[in-house]
Write an enzyme that holds these catalytic residues in place. Structure first.
Site, mmCIF file in Angstrom:
data_model
loop_
_atom_site.group_PDB
_atom_site.id
_atom_site.type_symbol
_atom_site.label_atom_id
_atom_site.label_comp_id
_atom_site.label_asym_id
_atom_site.label_seq_id
_atom_site.Cartn_x
_atom_site.Cartn_y
_atom_site.Cartn_z
ATOM 1 N N TRP A 94 4.626 -14.492 7.151
ATOM 2 C CA TRP A 94 4.421 -15.121 8.546
ATOM 3 C C TRP A 94 2.876 -14.639 8.498
ATOM 4 O O TRP A 94 1.744 -15.453 9.639
ATOM 5 C CB TRP A 94 4.749 -14.602 9.585
ATOM 6 C CG TRP A 94 5.031 -12.738 9.708
ATOM 7 C CD1 TRP A 94 4.467 -12.487 10.471
ATOM 8 C CD2 TRP A 94 5.884 -12.075 9.477
ATOM 9 N NE1 TRP A 94 4.185 -11.076 10.510
ATOM 10 C CE2 TRP A 94 4.930 -10.764 9.935
ATOM 11 C CE3 TRP A 94 6.925 -11.337 8.082
ATOM 12 C CZ2 TRP A 94 5.804 -9.169 9.196
ATOM 13 C CZ3 TRP A 94 6.725 -10.651 7.955
ATOM 14 C CH2 TRP A 94 6.319 -9.474 8.310
ATOM 15 N N GLY A 151 8.924 1.824 3.892
ATOM 16 C CA GLY A 151 7.687 1.812 2.774
ATOM 17 C C GLY A 151 6.179 0.759 3.151
ATOM 18 O O GLY A 151 6.491 0.781 4.170
ATOM 19 N N HIS A 155 3.285 -6.602 -2.715
ATOM 20 C CA HIS A 155 2.412 -6.534 -1.958
ATOM 21 C C HIS A 155 0.794 -5.622 -2.704
ATOM 22 O O HIS A 155 0.169 -6.270 -2.342
ATOM 23 C CB HIS A 155 2.053 -5.411 -0.235
ATOM 24 C CG HIS A 155 2.658 -5.751 0.589
ATOM 25 N ND1 HIS A 155 1.997 -6.399 1.115
ATOM 26 C CD2 HIS A 155 4.133 -5.439 1.797
ATOM 27 C CE1 HIS A 155 2.878 -6.679 2.748
ATOM 28 N NE2 HIS A 155 3.620 -6.247 2.073
ATOM 29 N N THR A 202 5.810 -21.704 0.663
ATOM 30 C CA THR A 202 5.835 -20.204 1.740
ATOM 31 C C THR A 202 5.504 -20.899 3.299
ATOM 32 O O THR A 202 4.395 -20.916 3.476
ATOM 33 C CB THR A 202 5.799 -19.321 1.400
ATOM 34 O OG1 THR A 202 4.229 -19.334 2.317
ATOM 35 C CG2 THR A 202 5.877 -18.047 0.623
ATOM 36 N N HIS A 209 2.411 -10.805 4.000
ATOM 37 C CA HIS A 209 3.900 -11.534 4.775
ATOM 38 C C HIS A 209 4.360 -13.062 5.034
ATOM 39 O O HIS A 209 2.644 -13.701 4.808
ATOM 40 C CB HIS A 209 3.702 -10.257 6.116
ATOM 41 C CG HIS A 209 4.472 -8.919 5.829
ATOM 42 N ND1 HIS A 209 3.617 -8.117 6.711
ATOM 43 C CD2 HIS A 209 5.502 -8.153 5.163
ATOM 44 C CE1 HIS A 209 4.026 -6.830 6.148
ATOM 45 N NE2 HIS A 209 5.122 -6.553 5.431
ATOM 46 N N GLU A 232 7.402 -3.937 -1.596
ATOM 47 C CA GLU A 232 6.237 -3.590 -0.876
ATOM 48 C C GLU A 232 5.501 -3.737 -3.103
ATOM 49 O O GLU A 232 3.995 -3.480 -2.884
ATOM 50 C CB GLU A 232 6.599 -1.559 -1.360
ATOM 51 C CG GLU A 232 7.401 -1.661 -0.551
ATOM 52 C CD GLU A 232 6.233 -1.413 1.366
ATOM 53 O OE1 GLU A 232 5.399 -2.230 1.036
ATOM 54 O OE2 GLU A 232 7.151 -2.110 1.997
#
Ligand SMILES: [Zn+2]
Length: 437
Positions: free
Chosen positions: A265, A198, A257, A279, A263, A254
């Site tokens: 990281w 995706g 996003h 996070t 993400h 998705e």
């Protein structure tokens, strides 16, 4: 994590393809094509600016975002373009309608931290984003969709690369992204780079010089998901779905996003940022739910924006929510969606689609009342049922439920002609019933 608003876009994407230290060779794959999609987009639209520009723009808006801007109810209409290649409805890439609905249900569970669902968590940092996704009922031409939320398109080919999706499929099939969240389900995967399940288009900053708000970016805006990872195997029998990504979390990731989340990281090592302080930093994606410690703390493997399995995920954080709200309040094509009316159905059309069947007639004892309405989305609404004798006197009152077996017992009444009235709010219909001896 340090903020770096001036990271040039090229460095941003280079960092993203660095080695993934925590994954084994077998696991080290790009589950999500978000970074590649952004690279493609930024090559086509250099005026979109760098990732650093977007972060500067959104950080300003998050900072001055008063609590009041957290709307109490936010609804986003969804259209799922089901792209297939000759298959019958319900088979192969031409996925069943129920599979689409199962996915929309998961989005609603996850974006509302809904108790007693997989989307619930008890983390302090955990947030109820508060967005409801509704299947669109009205097409761009004003017609009512037979399958709310679904647009089936024979794409004329079996497999789709990201390039083909971006340059050919989306521009031909997208609906106005200021009125619909466009989701495409396709069969992906013809090359290593496209071997993702995706990807999504990141929101735009507004006010960029030389950029038309709804320019070419509108034609590609939305989310793409391989049909084998779209929907939840806990909500129906969908043999297409492939474990461990069969609980609908690819779409949750998705859509994250698409609403401005990165993400966790930061698509780099420990120094890379996802611009969310709650996070913890991570040095790369995780592919399972085990405890992973990196960058000095435990990675938040439960976060929807990691690469972990569907069963592992259940968290969006407060800082992620702040980004999403800022995007919905400010970003072109996103901010219009909250007032889109394509989930509404004009009352007259809804009434016209109500069907009532009464049988047998004549009857010696009872009639069955069956009510159906493909445009009714209220769960099991009830209708008033009244029976009148020829003098107009009401001799019976009861209710009937849409979609249920309703029996109206006439056994105690004398034989003769009666009028049966079935009604609800702005709807009513009459039947002549003959009670036989
Ligand atoms: Zn991703």
């Amino acid at each position: 994590m340090g903020f770096n608003f001036h990271l040039p876009v090229s460095a941003f994407f280079l960092a993203a393809v660095s080695l993934l230290p925590k994954a084994t060779a077998q696991e080290a794959w790009e589950k999500c094509g978000f970074v590649a999609a952004e690279a493609l987009l930024s090559a086509n639209y250099p005026q979109e600016g760098t990732a650093g520009y977007f972060e500067e723009w959104i950080a300003e808006r998050i900072a001055r975002q008063p609590e009041l801007n957290y709307r109490s109810s936010m609804t986003i209409p969804v259209i799922v373009h089901v792209i297939y290649y000759g298959e019958k409805t319900g088979s192969g890439a031409n996925i069943p309608y129920e599979q689409v609905l199962s996915q929309i249900e998961v989005l609603n569970e996850d974006f509302n931290r809904m108790p007693n669902t997989n989307g619930y968590n008890t983390l302090d940092a955990g947030a109820d984003i508060g967005i409801t996704f509704c299947p669109a009922t009205i097409a761009p031409d004003g017609s009512i969709l037979d399958e709310p939320g679904v647009d089936r398109v024979d794409g004329g080919q079996l497999k789709w690369t990201m390039d083909q999706i971006q340059s050919a499929l989306k521009p031909k099939t997208y609906w106005d992204p200021a009125r619909y969240l466009n989701i495409w389900t396709v069969y992906m995967g013809t090359s290593r780079r496209d071997n993702v399940i995706g990807y999504a288009q990141f929101p735009s900053a507004s006010g960029l010089e030389g950029l038309n708000d709804n320019g070419g970016l509108a034609a590609t805006d939305g989310v793409v998901i391989d049909y084998r990872y779209f929907g939840s195997s806990e909500k129906g029998n969908f043999p297409n779905l492939v474990s461990p990504y069969d609980l609908g979390r690819v779409a949750t990731h998705e859509v994250g996003h698409w609403l401005g989340l990165r993400h966790i990281w930061g698509d780099g090592g420990c120094g890379a940022d996802d611009y969310c302080a709650d996070t913890p930093g991570a040095d790369g994606p995780n592919y399972d739910c085990a405890t992973h410690v990196s960058c000095g703390s435990r990675d938040m493997v439960e976060n929807y924006m990691d690469y972990t399995t569907d069963a592992c995920m259940n968290v969006f954080t407060q800082d992620q929510k702040a980004r999403i709200i800022a995007v919905l309040n400010n970003s072109p094509r996103r901010k219009e969606l909250l007032t889109s009316d394509v989930c509404d159905i004009p009352v007259t059309k809804r009434i016209a689609s109500t069907q009532v069947i009464v049988y047998p007639n004549p009857t010696p004892d009872a009639v069955q009342v069956e009510i159906s309405n493909p445009l009714e989305f209220e769960s099991a609404p009830t209708y008033d049922v009244a029976l009148y004798d020829p003098s107009g006197r009401q001799v019976l009152a009861t209710t009937a439920t849409l979609g249920a077996a309703n029996e109206v017992d006439l056994g105690a009444l004398p034989a003769g002609l009666y009028i049966l009235r079935i009604s609800r709010a702005d709807f009513s219909v009459h039947f002549k019933i003959i009670k036989a001896r």
